[in-house]
Design a protein around this motif. Structure first.
Motif, PDB file in Angstrom:
ATOM      1  N   GLN A  21      47.078  49.087  40.093  1.00 43.84           N
ATOM      2  CA  GLN A  21      47.098  48.754  41.510  1.00 43.84           C
ATOM      3  C   GLN A  21      45.833  47.975  41.827  1.00 43.84           C
ATOM      4  N   MET A  22      45.996  46.774  42.342  1.00 48.06           N
ATOM      5  CA  MET A  22      44.859  45.903  42.616  1.00 48.06           C
ATOM      6  C   MET A  22      44.806  45.611  44.103  1.00 48.06           C
ATOM      7  N   ASN A  23      43.759  46.042  44.744  1.00 51.90           N
ATOM      8  CA  ASN A  23      43.547  45.824  46.172  1.00 51.90           C
ATOM      9  C   ASN A  23      42.318  44.954  46.400  1.00 51.90           C
ATOM     10  N   SER A  24      42.203  44.412  47.593  1.00 53.57           N
ATOM     11  CA  SER A  24      41.054  43.579  47.961  1.00 53.57           C
ATOM     12  C   SER A  24      40.787  42.524  46.895  1.00 53.57           C
ATOM     13  N   LEU A  25      41.821  41.841  46.504  1.00 52.44           N
ATOM     14  CA  LEU A  25      41.705  40.873  45.419  1.00 52.44           C
ATOM     15  C   LEU A  25      40.781  39.724  45.788  1.00 52.44           C
ATOM     16  N   LYS A  26      40.075  39.222  44.771  1.00 50.24           N
ATOM     17  CA  LYS A  26      39.123  38.123  44.926  1.00 50.24           C
ATOM     18  C   LYS A  26      39.542  36.976  44.019  1.00 50.24           C
ATOM     19  N   PRO A  27      39.131  35.749  44.346  1.00 47.87           N
ATOM     20  CA  PRO A  27      39.471  34.612  43.464  1.00 47.87           C
ATOM     21  C   PRO A  27      39.028  34.835  42.021  1.00 47.87           C
TER      22      PRO A  27
ATOM     23  N   ARG B 291      48.232  45.256  19.816  1.00 44.41           N
ATOM     24  CA  ARG B 291      49.243  44.208  19.982  1.00 44.41           C
ATOM     25  C   ARG B 291      49.137  43.680  21.410  1.00 44.41           C
ATOM     26  N   TRP B 292      49.529  42.420  21.578  1.00 42.26           N
ATOM     27  CA  TRP B 292      49.531  41.818  22.910  1.00 42.26           C
ATOM     28  C   TRP B 292      50.939  41.412  23.301  1.00 42.26           C
ATOM     29  N   GLY B 293      51.244  41.603  24.589  1.00 42.27           N
ATOM     30  CA  GLY B 293      52.477  41.072  25.134  1.00 42.27           C
ATOM     31  C   GLY B 293      52.228  39.678  25.688  1.00 42.27           C
ATOM     32  N   GLN B 294      53.124  39.217  26.541  1.00 39.97           N
ATOM     33  CA  GLN B 294      52.989  37.900  27.148  1.00 39.97           C
ATOM     34  C   GLN B 294      52.008  37.897  28.301  1.00 39.97           C
ATOM     35  N   GLY B 295      51.753  39.067  28.849  1.00 41.90           N
ATOM     36  CA  GLY B 295      50.872  39.144  30.000  1.00 41.90           C
ATOM     37  C   GLY B 295      51.590  38.754  31.277  1.00 41.90           C
ATOM     38  N   THR B 296      50.895  38.966  32.396  1.00 43.89           N
ATOM     39  CA  THR B 296      51.416  38.560  33.697  1.00 43.89           C
ATOM     40  C   THR B 296      50.297  37.851  34.454  1.00 43.89           C
ATOM     41  N   GLN B 297      50.628  36.694  35.021  1.00 43.32           N
ATOM     42  CA  GLN B 297      49.617  35.849  35.639  1.00 43.32           C
ATOM     43  C   GLN B 297      49.322  36.320  37.057  1.00 43.32           C
ATOM     44  N   VAL B 298      48.046  36.453  37.344  1.00 47.94           N
ATOM     45  CA  VAL B 298      47.570  36.772  38.694  1.00 47.94           C
ATOM     46  C   VAL B 298      46.711  35.610  39.173  1.00 47.94           C
ATOM     47  N   THR B 299      47.074  35.054  40.313  1.00 49.01           N
ATOM     48  CA  THR B 299      46.304  33.964  40.892  1.00 49.01           C
ATOM     49  C   THR B 299      45.921  34.353  42.313  1.00 49.01           C
ATOM     50  N   VAL B 300      44.611  34.353  42.575  1.00 46.44           N
ATOM     51  CA  VAL B 300      44.114  34.720  43.893  1.00 46.44           C
ATOM     52  C   VAL B 300      43.492  33.491  44.531  1.00 46.44           C
ATOM     53  N   SER B 301      44.048  33.074  45.636  1.00 50.15           N
ATOM     54  CA  SER B 301      43.552  31.884  46.331  1.00 50.15           C
ATOM     55  C   SER B 301      42.519  32.288  47.390  1.00 50.15           C
ATOM     56  N   SER B 302      41.568  31.395  47.597  1.00 52.68           N
ATOM     57  CA  SER B 302      40.497  31.689  48.575  1.00 52.68           C
ATOM     58  C   SER B 302      40.886  31.233  49.971  1.00 52.68           C
TER      59      SER B 302
END
Length: 114
Positions: free
Chosen positions: A81-87, A103-114
């Motif tokens: 759970q990610m709150n108060s996200l920053k760029p 092992r690594w999966g594909q991951g999931t992209q998180v993009t935080v805009s300012s």
């Protein structure tokens, strides 16, 4: 073959929230410490948060008080759970075992805009 499937990422404005999920097929999942890692553009992958088999958690200083890692052993799933996200939280987020990611999966992209 063991799978790690991350989901829940997306584009969010600074101050927003996201909840990441990681479904795994790791055997004896409940006994395995797990962690979330992230890789920002042009940077090395880094540890973000870990959770032990007993539920004990640890966080990198930059996310303390904002992120919460949890696990559901019945579903073989780890959450972030990610709150108060920053760029500066922008990156591709992965889950794996801790302290040594096996092992690594594909991951999931998180993009935080300012």
């Amino acid at each position: 073959q063991v799978q790690l499937v991350e989901s829940g990422g997306g584009l969010v404005q600074a101050g927003g929230s996201l909840r990441l999920s990681c479904a795994t097929s790791i055997t004896i999942f409940s006994s395995r410490p797990m962690a979330w890692y992230r890789q920002a553009p042009g940077k090395q992958r880094e540890l973000v948060a870990s959770i032990g088999s007993n539920g004990n958690t640890n966080y990198v200083d930059s996310v303390k008080g904002r992120f919460t890692i949890s696990r559901d052993n019945a579903k073989n799933t780890v959450y972030l759970q990610m709150n108060s996200l920053k760029p500066e939280d922008t990156g591709n987020y992965y889950c794996s075992t801790f302290p040594t990611p096996f092992r690594w999966g594909q991951g999931t992209q998180v993009t935080v805009s300012s």
